[in-house]
Structure formats: structure tokens, C-alpha cells
Write a protein that holds these residues in place. Structure first.
Motif, PDB file in Angstrom:
ATOM      1  N   TYR A  80       0.852  -1.178   0.000  1.00 48.56           N
ATOM      2  CA  TYR A  80       0.000   0.000   0.000  1.00 48.56           C
ATOM      3  C   TYR A  80       0.894   1.237   0.000  1.00 48.56           C
ATOM      4  O   TYR A  80       2.072   1.168   0.360  1.00 48.56           O
ATOM      5  CB  TYR A  80      -0.877   0.058   1.261  1.00 48.56           C
ATOM      6  N   ARG A 129       0.848   5.605   0.978  1.00 46.19           N
ATOM      7  CA  ARG A 129       0.166   6.804   1.435  1.00 46.19           C
ATOM      8  C   ARG A 129       0.982   8.001   0.966  1.00 46.19           C
ATOM      9  O   ARG A 129       2.145   8.168   1.357  1.00 46.19           O
ATOM     10  CB  ARG A 129       0.025   6.833   2.959  1.00 46.19           C
ATOM     11  N   GLY A 186      -0.054  12.499   3.318  1.00 47.80           N
ATOM     12  CA  GLY A 186      -1.118  12.565   4.306  1.00 47.80           C
ATOM     13  C   GLY A 186      -2.502  12.279   3.774  1.00 47.80           C
ATOM     14  O   GLY A 186      -3.489  12.539   4.457  1.00 47.80           O
ATOM     15  N   LYS A 187      -2.551  11.740   2.574  1.00 46.23           N
ATOM     16  CA  LYS A 187      -3.858  11.393   2.017  1.00 46.23           C
ATOM     17  C   LYS A 187      -4.208   9.961   2.398  1.00 46.23           C
ATOM     18  O   LYS A 187      -3.672   9.418   3.337  1.00 46.23           O
ATOM     19  CB  LYS A 187      -3.820  11.578   0.500  1.00 46.23           C
ATOM     20  N   GLU A 188      -5.163   9.380   1.688  1.00 47.68           N
ATOM     21  CA  GLU A 188      -5.587   8.038   2.053  1.00 47.68           C
ATOM     22  C   GLU A 188      -4.505   7.026   1.688  1.00 47.68           C
ATOM     23  O   GLU A 188      -3.674   7.246   0.815  1.00 47.68           O
ATOM     24  CB  GLU A 188      -6.913   7.671   1.367  1.00 47.68           C
ATOM     25  N   ILE A 189      -4.540   5.902   2.384  1.00 50.77           N
ATOM     26  CA  ILE A 189      -3.644   4.801   2.071  1.00 50.77           C
ATOM     27  C   ILE A 189      -4.267   4.042   0.896  1.00 50.77           C
ATOM     28  O   ILE A 189      -5.421   3.615   0.962  1.00 50.77           O
ATOM     29  CB  ILE A 189      -3.489   3.872   3.285  1.00 50.77           C
ATOM     30  N   PHE A 196      -4.185   0.948  -2.008  1.00 50.02           N
ATOM     31  CA  PHE A 196      -3.742  -0.390  -2.372  1.00 50.02           C
ATOM     32  C   PHE A 196      -2.899  -0.331  -3.636  1.00 50.02           C
ATOM     33  O   PHE A 196      -3.241   0.362  -4.602  1.00 50.02           O
ATOM     34  CB  PHE A 196      -4.969  -1.274  -2.598  1.00 50.02           C
ATOM     35  N   PHE A 231       3.597   0.964   2.710  1.00 48.70           N
ATOM     36  CA  PHE A 231       3.300  -0.046   3.716  1.00 48.70           C
ATOM     37  C   PHE A 231       3.216  -1.422   3.072  1.00 48.70           C
ATOM     38  O   PHE A 231       2.733  -1.579   1.959  1.00 48.70           O
ATOM     39  CB  PHE A 231       1.953   0.235   4.394  1.00 48.70           C
ATOM     40  N   PHE A 240       0.314  -5.285   9.419  1.00 51.26           N
ATOM     41  CA  PHE A 240       1.053  -4.260   8.689  1.00 51.26           C
ATOM     42  C   PHE A 240       2.440  -4.044   9.267  1.00 51.26           C
ATOM     43  O   PHE A 240       2.654  -4.124  10.483  1.00 51.26           O
ATOM     44  CB  PHE A 240       0.293  -2.930   8.749  1.00 51.26           C
ATOM     45  N   GLY A 241       3.362  -3.731   8.374  1.00 48.77           N
ATOM     46  CA  GLY A 241       4.668  -3.285   8.789  1.00 48.77           C
ATOM     47  C   GLY A 241       4.662  -1.798   9.111  1.00 48.77           C
ATOM     48  O   GLY A 241       3.660  -1.116   8.879  1.00 48.77           O
ATOM     49  N   PRO A 242       5.785  -1.278   9.611  1.00 48.49           N
ATOM     50  CA  PRO A 242       5.856   0.133  10.019  1.00 48.49           C
ATOM     51  C   PRO A 242       5.955   1.105   8.861  1.00 48.49           C
ATOM     52  O   PRO A 242       5.828   2.310   9.053  1.00 48.49           O
ATOM     53  CB  PRO A 242       7.110   0.185  10.891  1.00 48.49           C
TER      54      PRO A 242
END
Lengths: 113, 113
Positions: free
Chosen positions: A35, A37, A40-43, A45, A91, A104-106
């Protein structure tokens, strides 16, 4: 048990350069997702692997992005050549099967200058 | 098409006050709905999920969310905020349980002492 790990945590590159992001899923998880991002918008796919096969790559922005998962273990996401708009947090997530929770990873924060 | 709208990119509450984070969704089929939380330098962690069973869903850390089909909403609440709740919260929808999420743009929760 180790969680999903991503490397590097941060990457700063110049426009036109190549960057490779790595994701190590939880051991035994056949499903791996990427994924992104942006600013600062949506995450959003990007794509989904089942073992080493690409199940769904409908979210990949363009052909500058190449994802691989050789052997069905870790995955890499290469951006070549990088553009300014590729900056963001990438991500990775993994799950045991399609009905199981995604872990999820960091994330890897990519900055393209 | 699936999409998620989170109203309010930043929400600030006092410790002990009610937390209300808003999420509205759009889905062409009965949706699966999720709330994730991201603490600094960590991956996204599942708070709770709605998968067509009870409309009031209880999650971890005292959070709950109510699915309201007529309002296409899935707002997240917690009766009493704690300092440790300060994080970014993401609402997500998927067509199939835990597969290919569509995320909202996130809401950063600040908890004041």
C-alpha cells in the motif's frame, strides 16, 4: 513471533534515481500486500501477492513500479526512475489466507527530491 | 466503487472525554468495515471490524463502532479518552473480508491532559 518488517525505514533519493524497498512478511503468510500513502492522504492499495504470484496489481501507478516476490517469501518494490510524486509512505502487510487479518509493517518513508 | 470519507483530519479531546471519530463509506455491495490505529513509528493495528454480524462492534482498548446502513456510517467511539489513545486512526472498507482495503485519509487524535 516477529511481525512484518520493512527496510529501509527511510529513504531519500533524487529524481531519476532507483530505489528498492523490501518487505519481510510474517513467516508462513502466503498473502502479501503493498500500500502507499502520499502526502497525508488516504492509504491506497498497490498490489497483492499470493505466494510468488501477483493476484491483483490494479493499484500499481505505472510501469516505473515493479514488485517481485521470488520464492514466495520476502517482496521487493522497485521504483525506477523515481519521480517527485512517488514520495510517500509505503506499507507492506501480510496475512495467512484471504479471510485472515492483515498485519502491517511500520512502513518505508520515501522522499524524492 | 468503494470509498471512505473520514471527517476531520485532526481531532482534539481532553483526557476522560468522549472520543468520536467519523467515517462514512460508499460501497456497491454489503461492505466489510474496519478501523485501524497507527501509533508513531509502528504499523497499522486492527482495532475492530464489522463483517455483517452485530451492528455494534467492540474492539480493543475500549473502542467500539456502530454500523448504520441508512447513514452509510461506521463511526468510532470511546467513552473516556486516555493519553495513550493519541495516534492516527484509519477507517477502511473492503469487498471481501480482509482483502484489498480502501482506506480513508486518516484522523489524528490528540488527547490533552
Amino acid at each position: 513471533e516477529a511481525g512484518v518488517t520493512q527496510f529501509p525505514s527511510h529513504s531519500v533519493i533524487e529524481k531519476g534515481q532507483t530505489v528498492t524497498l523490501r518487505c519481510d512478511p510474517i513467516s508462513g503468510h502466503d498473502n502479501l500486500y503493498w500500500y502507499r500513502r502520499v502526502m497525508g492522504k488516504e492509504i491506497k492499495f498497490l498490489l497483492h501477492f499470493v505466494k510468488e504470484s501477483k493476484q491483483d496489481e490494479s493499484g500499481m501507478p505505472n510501469n516505473r513500479f515493479l514488485a517481485e516476490r521470488t520464492g514466495g517469501t520476502y517482496s521487493t518494490l522497485k521504483v525506477q526512475p523515481a519521480e517527485l510524486e512517488d514520495s510517500g509512505v509505503y506499507f507492506c502487510a501480510s496475512s495467512q489466507d484471504l479471510l485472515s487479518e492483515q498485519f502491517f509493517g511500520p512502513g518505508t518513508r520515501l522522499t524524492v527530491l | 466503487a468503494q470509498s471512505v470519507t473520514q471527517l476531520g483530519s485532526h481531532v482534539s479531546v481532553s483526557e476522560g472525554a468522549l472520543v468520536l471519530l467519523r467515517c462514512n463509506y460508499s460501497s456497491s455491495v454489503p461492505p466489510y468495515l474496519f478501523w485501524y490505529v497507527q501509533y508513531p513509528n509502528q504499523g497499522l493495528q486492527l482495532l475492530l471490524k464489522y463483517t455483517s454480524a452485530a451492528t455494534l462492534v467492540k474492539g480493543i482498548n475500549g473502542f467500539e463502532a456502530e454500523f448504520k446502513k441508512s447513514e452509510t456510517s461506521f463511526h468510532l467511539t470511546k467513552p473516556s479518552a486516555h493519553m495513550s489513545d493519541a495516534a492516527e486512526y484509519f477507517c477502511a472498507v473492503s469487498l471481501y473480508n480482509f482483502n484489498k482495503f480502501y482506506f480513508g485519509s486518516g484522523t489524528k487524535l490528540n488527547v490533552k491532559p
